[in-house]
Scaffold this active site. Sequence first.
Site, PDB file in Angstrom:
ATOM      1  N   ASP A 309       0.816  -1.207   0.000  1.00 15.33           N
ATOM      2  CA  ASP A 309       0.000   0.000   0.000  1.00 15.33           C
ATOM      3  C   ASP A 309       0.856   1.265   0.000  1.00 15.33           C
ATOM      4  O   ASP A 309       1.928   1.316   0.605  1.00 15.33           O
ATOM      5  CB  ASP A 309      -0.900  -0.010   1.245  1.00 15.33           C
ATOM      6  CG  ASP A 309      -1.793   1.196   1.341  1.00 15.33           C
ATOM      7  OD1 ASP A 309      -2.661   1.349   0.469  1.00 15.33           O
ATOM      8  OD2 ASP A 309      -1.614   2.000   2.283  1.00 15.33           O
ATOM      9  N   GLU A 352       1.163  -0.505  -5.126  1.00 15.72           N
ATOM     10  CA  GLU A 352       0.109   0.485  -5.335  1.00 15.72           C
ATOM     11  C   GLU A 352       0.794   1.849  -5.350  1.00 15.72           C
ATOM     12  O   GLU A 352       1.048   2.450  -4.309  1.00 15.72           O
ATOM     13  CB  GLU A 352      -0.947   0.413  -4.231  1.00 15.72           C
ATOM     14  CG  GLU A 352      -2.173   1.278  -4.502  1.00 15.72           C
ATOM     15  CD  GLU A 352      -2.314   2.450  -3.543  1.00 15.72           C
ATOM     16  OE1 GLU A 352      -3.075   3.372  -3.863  1.00 15.72           O
ATOM     17  OE2 GLU A 352      -1.666   2.455  -2.487  1.00 15.72           O
TER      18      GLU A 352
END
Length: 639
Positions: A309, A352
């Site tokens: 993330d 990401e």
Amino acid sequence: MIAVGPTDLEIYLFHEGSLYKSYELFGAHVIKKNGMVGTRFCVWAPHAREVRLVGSFNEWNGTNFNLMKVSNQGVWMIFIPENLEGHLYKYEITTNDGNVLLKSDPYAFYSELRPHTASIVYNIKGYQWNDQTWRRKKQRKRIYDQPLFIYELHFGSWKKKEDGSFYTYQEMAEELIPYVLEHGFTHIELLPLVEHPFDRSWGYQGIGYYSATSRYGTPHDLMYFIDRCHQAGIGVILDWVPGHFCKDSHGLYMFDGAPAYEYANMQDRENYVWGTANFDLGKPEVRSFLISNALFWMEYFHVDGFRVDAVANMLYWPNSDVLYKNTYAVEFLQKLNETVFAYDPNILMIAEDSTDWPRVTAPTYDGGLGFNYKWNMGWMNDILTYMETPPEHRKYVHNKVTFSLLYAYSENFILPFSHDEVVHGKKSLLSKMPGTYEEKFAQLRLLYGYLLTHPGKKLLFMGGEFGQFDEWKDLEQLDWMLFDFDMHRNMNMYVKELLKCYKRYKPLYELDHSPDGFEWIDVHNAEQSIFSFIRRGKKEDDLLIVVCNFTNKVYHGYKVGVPLFTRYREVINSDAIQFGGFGNINPKPIAAMEGPFHGKPYHIQMTIPPFGISILRPVKKGSVKSFMKTPHPPSHGAS
């Protein structure tokens, strides 16, 4: 007497940043040896004056339970000659200025259910796995030329019990796995499952990085869930957050009264956007902690990959209007990827990253970050902007569809329709579509077809598979009652058929990361907003023809250039009646005709559905010339 102390090598490697199984040293471990048993506790608190162990076994009184400092850089340890499995515990830390803090164990394998915050002595070993067939199969196949369609979900809101409580890990195995199999997804991606105090952080503000959240059961229960997924042929990817962590007082933040896991400088430490603290990725002990954590989930939970993330939050120094490169983060990510791929060459490491940082999926030896996949946020933003544009104005934003192919092979991309796009007032994918009720569904079917046929692997967030109208409500379950309505059932049938088509036809996945796998037929028809292209497989003449119409007009006898002089059979059409469409399909094989068109040597004439996509394959049984002297008339309707 049991020898329990760390070796000099372990201490050296930890402080050097390369003790990549630091969970074998730190945390609480029940040790059995020579008929004796005891429990060892080890913690890193470099600024502490004293550290004591408190818990349910000593009535939370740390007197006579002082940890011994076993390294000058702050490793503390104590051995209790009892089996303390199942007991609650914390560390009572006296800071340099005399304050006393109660802290959970950063390396705890299990934690109390929120709102309680104690760590639990837990035997992480001992689960008997039955996924050997899955692991052998994974070793034989390279994911790059295989189907990869990920179903992203939040464990706590996919489905809930009648009283509103969560399904457990074991119960979800019975509920979720048949559903995923029925749809044909290859993998599931779970929003973070590390222990976290606040439900509505969805796990992205974690504290217990080595604790599978107790909301849904024990760590062994989660192992059971993943084991069952593997036995069913489903891969499991975890959302993982190595960039920042929750600042709650019982956790990592100011662990011993001073910055330990976070940057010392407040400007670098504080993540004002999320209200969290940024990990100090240049600190060796933090690198040992985080890289070990990835290996821990791989070793004990058999996870098949990580979606890392907020990579941009790590790559650039925070809280600045100027993007300054964080070299510590670059080094950390490179070392992370090198280490996990050395452990499992078939792991999925998915970045990401919303920036244009170069070479994210290039190998580290060639200057890359070393991931093997990256979310294509640019494609996702462009295509959603295009779809939200009124159809009559789409001709003015034609480049929103075409631009992605200019960089589609610069990285190994995954095309994500993720949770981020259907929350915080952004509306669901279905609700983003303009037009009438029927037109919304037609355009969502078109969008999913385009997702399927565009180069890159695929990801869809839960609820999208049946066209949820409302955006994601994280405190509720999905709107399962929508299956009572024809259009939603038909949408779900369409998604299942897309997945079957995806797995059946190799041109849709074999060359996702090579320019050889894609060729425009007609990229310039902005006026009608019609796009046509070829997807190719590895074998010569293994191809599919794709035609997309982003307006509400139907066309009969529409000419499309084709490369082979043969018949073409429609394998899926989003306007089929069974999918909720109006039946503007091509039910019979279409014969290619002599005469170049769209730069191809031959052409076909076909029906183009409104707000629709048609995928055709060449029929391989002989050429048109061998059985047809006159052109085959175009199809004008559906049966």
